[in-house]
Design an enzyme around this catalytic site. Structure first.
Site, PDB file in Angstrom:
ATOM      1  N   THR A 217      -9.128  -1.273 -19.151  1.00 51.42           N
ATOM      2  CA  THR A 217     -10.380  -1.534 -19.850  1.00 51.42           C
ATOM      3  C   THR A 217     -10.093  -2.994 -19.796  1.00 51.42           C
ATOM      4  OG1 THR A 217      -8.641  -1.702 -21.866  1.00 51.42           O
ATOM      5  CG2 THR A 217     -10.047   0.318 -21.498  1.00 51.42           C
TER       6      THR A 217
ATOM      7  N   HIS B 185       1.200   1.231 -13.326  1.00 49.69           N
ATOM      8  CA  HIS B 185       1.917  -0.066 -13.723  1.00 49.69           C
ATOM      9  C   HIS B 185       3.231   0.393 -13.843  1.00 49.69           C
ATOM     10  CE1 HIS B 185       2.659  -3.734 -15.544  1.00 49.69           C
ATOM     11  NE2 HIS B 185       3.475  -3.223 -16.616  1.00 49.69           N
TER      12      HIS B 185
ATOM     13  N   ARG C 127      -5.492  -8.536  -8.862  1.00 50.49           N
ATOM     14  CA  ARG C 127      -6.832  -9.375  -9.513  1.00 50.49           C
ATOM     15  C   ARG C 127      -7.085  -8.502 -10.807  1.00 50.49           C
ATOM     16  NH1 ARG C 127      -9.394 -13.432  -7.030  1.00 50.49           N
ATOM     17  NH2 ARG C 127     -11.025 -12.879  -8.186  1.00 50.49           N
ATOM     18  N   ILE C 128      -7.609  -9.433 -11.893  1.00 53.54           N
ATOM     19  CA  ILE C 128      -8.099  -8.857 -13.152  1.00 53.54           C
ATOM     20  C   ILE C 128      -9.314  -8.231 -12.738  1.00 53.54           C
ATOM     21  CG2 ILE C 128      -8.913  -9.050 -15.399  1.00 53.54           C
ATOM     22  CD1 ILE C 128      -6.585 -11.301 -15.681  1.00 53.54           C
TER      23      ILE C 128
ATOM     24  N   LEU D 129      -5.673  -6.121 -20.944  1.00 52.07           N
ATOM     25  CA  LEU D 129      -4.989  -6.117 -19.501  1.00 52.07           C
ATOM     26  C   LEU D 129      -3.910  -5.069 -19.709  1.00 52.07           C
ATOM     27  CD1 LEU D 129      -4.770  -7.261 -16.758  1.00 52.07           C
ATOM     28  CD2 LEU D 129      -3.364  -8.942 -17.425  1.00 52.07           C
ATOM     29  N   ASP D 130      -3.435  -3.903 -18.799  1.00 47.75           N
ATOM     30  CA  ASP D 130      -2.390  -3.204 -19.114  1.00 47.75           C
ATOM     31  C   ASP D 130      -2.331  -2.377 -20.308  1.00 47.75           C
ATOM     32  OD1 ASP D 130      -1.484  -3.718 -16.409  1.00 47.75           O
ATOM     33  OD2 ASP D 130      -0.161  -5.033 -17.029  1.00 47.75           O
TER      34      ASP D 130
ATOM     35  N   GLY E 102       0.788  -1.254  -0.088  1.00 46.90           N
ATOM     36  CA  GLY E 102       0.184  -0.114  -0.042  1.00 46.90           C
ATOM     37  C   GLY E 102       0.846   1.201  -0.051  1.00 46.90           C
TER      38      GLY E 102
ATOM     39  N   GLU F 126       6.309   6.224  -9.108  1.00 46.51           N
ATOM     40  CA  GLU F 126       4.942   6.023  -8.924  1.00 46.51           C
ATOM     41  C   GLU F 126       4.182   7.075  -7.678  1.00 46.51           C
ATOM     42  OE1 GLU F 126       3.856   1.975  -8.395  1.00 46.51           O
ATOM     43  OE2 GLU F 126       5.559   1.431  -9.405  1.00 46.51           O
TER      44      GLU F 126
HETATM   45  C1  GRF Z   1       3.492  -1.051  -7.466  1.00 43.25           C
HETATM   46  O1  GRF Z   1       4.674  -1.189  -8.131  1.00 43.25           O
HETATM   47  C2  GRF Z   1       2.335  -0.995  -8.556  1.00 43.25           C
HETATM   48  O2  GRF Z   1       3.067  -0.233  -9.916  1.00 43.25           O
HETATM   49  C3  GRF Z   1       2.060  -2.122  -8.992  1.00 43.25           C
HETATM   50  O3  GRF Z   1       1.885  -2.665  -7.965  1.00 43.25           O
HETATM   51  C4  GRF Z   1       2.761  -2.294  -7.020  1.00 43.25           C
HETATM   52  C5  GRF Z   1       2.002  -1.802  -5.579  1.00 43.25           C
HETATM   53  O4  GRF Z   1       3.061  -1.141  -4.622  1.00 43.25           O
HETATM   54  N1  GRF Z   1       0.710  -2.456  -9.698  1.00 43.25           N
HETATM   55  P1  GRF Z   1       2.068  -0.661  -3.158  1.00 43.25           P
HETATM   56  O5  GRF Z   1       1.300  -1.811  -2.806  1.00 43.25           O
HETATM   57  O6  GRF Z   1       1.550   0.504  -3.816  1.00 43.25           O
HETATM   58  O7  GRF Z   1       3.407  -0.397  -2.421  1.00 43.25           O
END
Ligand code: GRF
Length: 232
Positions: A150, A118, A100-101, A153-154, A20, A183
């Site tokens: 969508t 991502h 999950r998808i 996927l990705d 998280g 991110e």
């Molecule tokens: C991140 O690298 C995100 O890009 C991917 O899952 C990871 C989640 O990390 N989809 P966190 O749980 O937010 O620390």
């Protein structure tokens, strides 16, 4: 006549399966006033996810542990997620490390309003282990992408990207942690663009209406040498 009432903050639901850190960053940027949103629901398929503990600590109104029942079909599970989501009437659903998808029932209920982060420069390196795939391919530049979710996927419309140069001989864990730092700004920034109503999708491509930029604001933890691309 009184002053116009301030716009209600965007209601955000977050789905997360893991530690998280992206949720944490979103909550921090909201608290700091950089994002005009409220996280009203955090839901996880993993009852011990760090994201749930974080959400409880932050006082998120609805914190839901929703483990998959033995033998439960993906669509049946999604229906339960949808029930929880509907109860909170989110304007935006954010996937922050949700493993999950997300099926069509949820996507149809929130058209163009489910976003994912991502850890690659999409459309390269879709799916799991994206950082490993980038290193194995010898990528010189790596990064992360936010996009609208969508059925592909990705593969949904790209919103924002941030990039850094891969260092010679860099280990996967090291590169992954540098991408994670990107991110932590890209996701809150994406949510703020929704809050500003600046994202429009046509023919599978998202455009961002011109407006104030964000990455020059004081008080943001920018990664030095990174390129943050907002595309407007
Ligand atoms: C991140 O690298 C995100 O890009 C991917 O899952 C990871 C989640 O990390 N989809 P966190 O749980 O937010 O620390």
């Amino acid at each position: 006549m009184g002053a116009p009432s301030p716009k209600a903050p965007l209601r955000v639901a977050v789905l997360a399966s893991g530690r998280g850190s992206n949720l944490h960053s979103l909550l921090r940027h909201i608290a700091a006033g950089h994002v005009e949103a409220r996280v009203t629901l955090v839901l996880s398929d993993k009852p011990d996810a760090g994201a749930l503990a974080l959400a409880r600590k932050a006082g998120v109104p609805a914190v839901v542990a929703l483990p998959v029942e033995p033998g439960e079909a993906a669509a049946a599970y999604d229906d339960r997620v949808l029930d929880a989501l509907r109860g909170e009437r989110p304007d935006l659903v954010v996937l922050a490390g949700y493993l999950r998808i997300v099926g069509s029932a949820i996507l149809d209920a929130f058209p163009g309003r489910v976003v994912n982060i991502h850890p690659s420069l999409l459309p390269a390196f879709q799916g799991l282990k994206a950082v490993r795939k980038a290193l194995r391919a010898g990528a010189r530049v790596a990064g992360c992408t936010t996009h609208i979710v969508t059925a592909d996927l990705d593969g949904g419309p790209i919103l924002l990207q941030a990039a850094i140069a891969v260092r010679p001989g860099e280990e996967e864990a090291h590169l992954a942690s540098r991408i994670l730092q990107l991110e932590h700004l890209l996701l809150p920034r994406t949510v703020q663009l929704f809050a500003e109503g600046r994202i429009h999708v046509a023919n599978g491509v998202a455009t961002i209406a011109p407006g104030p930029t964000w990455f020059e604001r004081p008080g943001l933890d920018l990664v030095s040498g990174a390129l943050y691309a907002e595309g407007f």
